[in-house]
Scaffold this active site. Structure first.
Site, mmCIF file in Angstrom:
data_model
loop_
_atom_site.group_PDB
_atom_site.id
_atom_site.type_symbol
_atom_site.label_atom_id
_atom_site.label_comp_id
_atom_site.label_asym_id
_atom_site.label_seq_id
_atom_site.Cartn_x
_atom_site.Cartn_y
_atom_site.Cartn_z
ATOM 1 N N ASP A 91 41.950 16.556 4.143
ATOM 2 C CA ASP A 91 42.725 16.556 2.903
ATOM 3 C C ASP A 91 41.943 17.330 1.844
ATOM 4 O O ASP A 91 40.754 17.623 2.026
ATOM 5 C CB ASP A 91 43.022 15.124 2.438
ATOM 6 C CG ASP A 91 44.289 15.054 1.578
ATOM 7 O OD1 ASP A 91 44.853 16.117 1.237
ATOM 8 O OD2 ASP A 91 44.728 13.928 1.255
ATOM 9 N N ASP A 92 42.631 17.653 0.731
ATOM 10 C CA ASP A 92 41.924 18.364 -0.330
ATOM 11 C C ASP A 92 40.967 17.429 -1.063
ATOM 12 O O ASP A 92 39.830 17.788 -1.336
ATOM 13 C CB ASP A 92 42.901 19.058 -1.306
ATOM 14 C CG ASP A 92 44.014 18.153 -1.826
ATOM 15 O OD1 ASP A 92 44.070 16.963 -1.441
ATOM 16 O OD2 ASP A 92 44.841 18.644 -2.624
ATOM 17 N N ASP A 95 41.004 10.357 -4.255
ATOM 18 C CA ASP A 95 40.911 9.910 -5.650
ATOM 19 C C ASP A 95 40.836 8.382 -5.635
ATOM 20 O O ASP A 95 39.743 7.808 -5.619
ATOM 21 C CB ASP A 95 42.131 10.445 -6.417
ATOM 22 C CG ASP A 95 42.112 10.134 -7.893
ATOM 23 O OD1 ASP A 95 41.578 9.076 -8.274
ATOM 24 O OD2 ASP A 95 42.657 10.922 -8.695
HETATM 25 O O1 LIG Z 1 43.193 9.180 -3.107
HETATM 26 P P1 LIG Z 1 44.595 9.194 -3.679
HETATM 27 O O2 LIG Z 1 44.648 8.505 -5.014
HETATM 28 O O3 LIG Z 1 45.617 8.686 -2.734
HETATM 29 O O4 LIG Z 1 44.940 10.712 -4.033
HETATM 30 C C1 LIG Z 1 44.671 11.781 -3.184
HETATM 31 C C2 LIG Z 1 45.934 12.420 -2.682
HETATM 32 O O5 LIG Z 1 46.742 12.845 -3.797
HETATM 33 C C3 LIG Z 1 47.116 14.203 -3.631
HETATM 34 O O6 LIG Z 1 48.309 14.323 -2.873
HETATM 35 P P2 LIG Z 1 49.754 14.240 -3.570
HETATM 36 O O7 LIG Z 1 50.348 12.882 -3.380
HETATM 37 O O8 LIG Z 1 49.649 14.739 -4.968
HETATM 38 O O9 LIG Z 1 50.649 15.202 -2.721
HETATM 39 P P3 LIG Z 1 50.448 16.739 -2.340
HETATM 40 O O10 LIG Z 1 49.239 16.803 -1.448
HETATM 41 O O11 LIG Z 1 51.708 17.071 -1.629
HETATM 42 O O12 LIG Z 1 50.263 17.522 -3.603
HETATM 43 C C4 LIG Z 1 45.963 14.797 -2.850
HETATM 44 O O13 LIG Z 1 46.379 15.961 -2.144
HETATM 45 C C5 LIG Z 1 45.597 13.683 -1.897
HETATM 46 O O14 LIG Z 1 46.388 13.733 -0.717
HETATM 47 N N1 LIG Z 2 45.691 18.113 -7.994
HETATM 48 C C1 LIG Z 2 45.231 16.860 -7.944
HETATM 49 N N2 LIG Z 2 45.888 15.932 -7.238
HETATM 50 C C2 LIG Z 2 45.378 14.679 -7.214
HETATM 51 N N3 LIG Z 2 45.825 13.572 -6.616
HETATM 52 C C3 LIG Z 2 44.981 12.580 -6.921
HETATM 53 N N4 LIG Z 2 43.993 12.996 -7.707
HETATM 54 C C4 LIG Z 2 44.214 14.319 -7.907
HETATM 55 C C5 LIG Z 2 43.522 15.320 -8.654
HETATM 56 O O1 LIG Z 2 42.481 15.100 -9.302
HETATM 57 N N5 LIG Z 2 44.080 16.572 -8.639
HETATM 58 MG MG LIG Z 3 47.947 15.237 -0.860
#
Ligand SMILES: O=P(O)(O)OC[C@H]1O[C@H](OP(=O)(O)OP(=O)(O)O)[C@H](O)[C@@H]1O
Ligand SMILES: Nc1nc2[nH]cnc2c(=O)[nH]1
Ligand SMILES: [Mg+2]
Length: 161
Positions: A91-92, A95
Site C-alpha cells: 500500500d502507499d 495512517d
Molecule cells: O491506515 P488507514 O487510516 O486505513 O489509511 C490508509 C489508507 O487510506 C488511503 O486509501 P483511501 O481509502 O483513501 O483510498 P485510495 O487508496 O483509493 O485513495 C491509503 O491509500 C491507504 O490505503
Molecule cells: N493521500 C492520503 N491518503 C490518506 N489516507 C489516510 N491517510 C492519508 C494521507 O495522509 N494521505
Molecule cells: Mg488506499
C-alpha cells in the site's frame, strides 16, 4: 484533522519505492504482489518491476473520502492470493492502520509493506520507508499538480510563507 501537508513528488515516490524493493529483496522471492487499490497500485508496479514479479492481484478497499475517514469497505477481494502465503501486500501508506488490519485479516500469511507510516498505523506494517507525523496529510503526486504562486513581494499577506 491534518495540521500540515507533506507533498511527495513522482521522483521521491520512485526513489522510496525502489528503496522498499531493495529492502524486500532478502524476504523474497514472492509468488505475487497484492496491491491495495488505489493508492498501492503505483508503488506495487514499481516494486514488481524491481523484484521481477509478474503476478499482481488487487484488493479494493474504500476508507477515505478526501481527508474524511469512513468505515472501510471491501469492494473486491484478492481471490488469487489464497491465505497470503508467499505473497507481498503493498500500500502507499498506513495512517490509522484500519485498512492494513482489514487486509491482513484476509491474507494472514502475507508480508505487508508500504512506503509511508504514521505512528498509529506503524505496528500494522512489517516494513516501511519513511515515518510521517500523525497530524501530517501526505499529498501523493497523483492527487496534486504544480501551481503558480505569486512572489512574496507581491502578496497581500506577507506573513504567509
Ligand atoms: O491506515 P488507514 O487510516 O486505513 O489509511 C490508509 C489508507 O487510506 C488511503 O486509501 P483511501 O481509502 O483513501 O483510498 P485510495 O487508496 O483509493 O485513495 C491509503 O491509500 C491507504 O490505503
Ligand atoms: N493521500 C492520503 N491518503 C490518506 N489516507 C489516510 N491517510 C492519508 C494521507 O495522509 N494521505
Ligand atoms: Mg488506499
Amino acid at each position: 484533522m491534518a495540521t500540515s501537508y507533506a507533498t511527495v513528488t513522482w521522483d521521491q515516490l520512485h526513489r522510496d519505492a525502489r528503496q522498499l524493493a531493495a529492502e524486500l529483496m532478502p524476504r523474497g522471492p514472492f509468488k505475487g504482489i497484492v496491491a491495495i487499490t488505489r493508492g498501492g497500485l503505483i508503488p506495487a508496479a514499481i516494486i514488481a518491476r524491481e523484484l521481477d514479479c509478474r503476478l499482481i492481484e488487487t484488493v479494493s478497499v474504500v476508507t477515505y473520502d478526501e481527508e474524511r475517514q469512513g468505515e472501510a469497505t471491501v469492494i473486491k477481494r484478492p481471490e488469487a492470493a489464497g491465505d497470503g502465503e508467499g505473497f507481498l501486500i503493498i500500500d502507499d501508506l498506513v495512517d490509522s492502520g484500519v485498512t492494513a488490519e482489514l487486509v491482513r485479516r484476509m491474507l494472514p500469511r502475507a508480508l505487508f509493506a508500504c512506503l509511508y507510516a504514521k505512528p498509529t498505523g506503524r505496528p500494522l506494517t512489517d516494513m516501511f520507508v519513511v515515518e510521517v507525523p500523525q497530524e501530517t496529510w501526505v499529498l501523493f503526486p497523483w492527487d496534486t499538480a504544480p501551481l503558480f504562486i505569486p512572489p512574496l513581494a507581491r502578496r497581500d499577506d506577507t506573513s504567509r510563507s
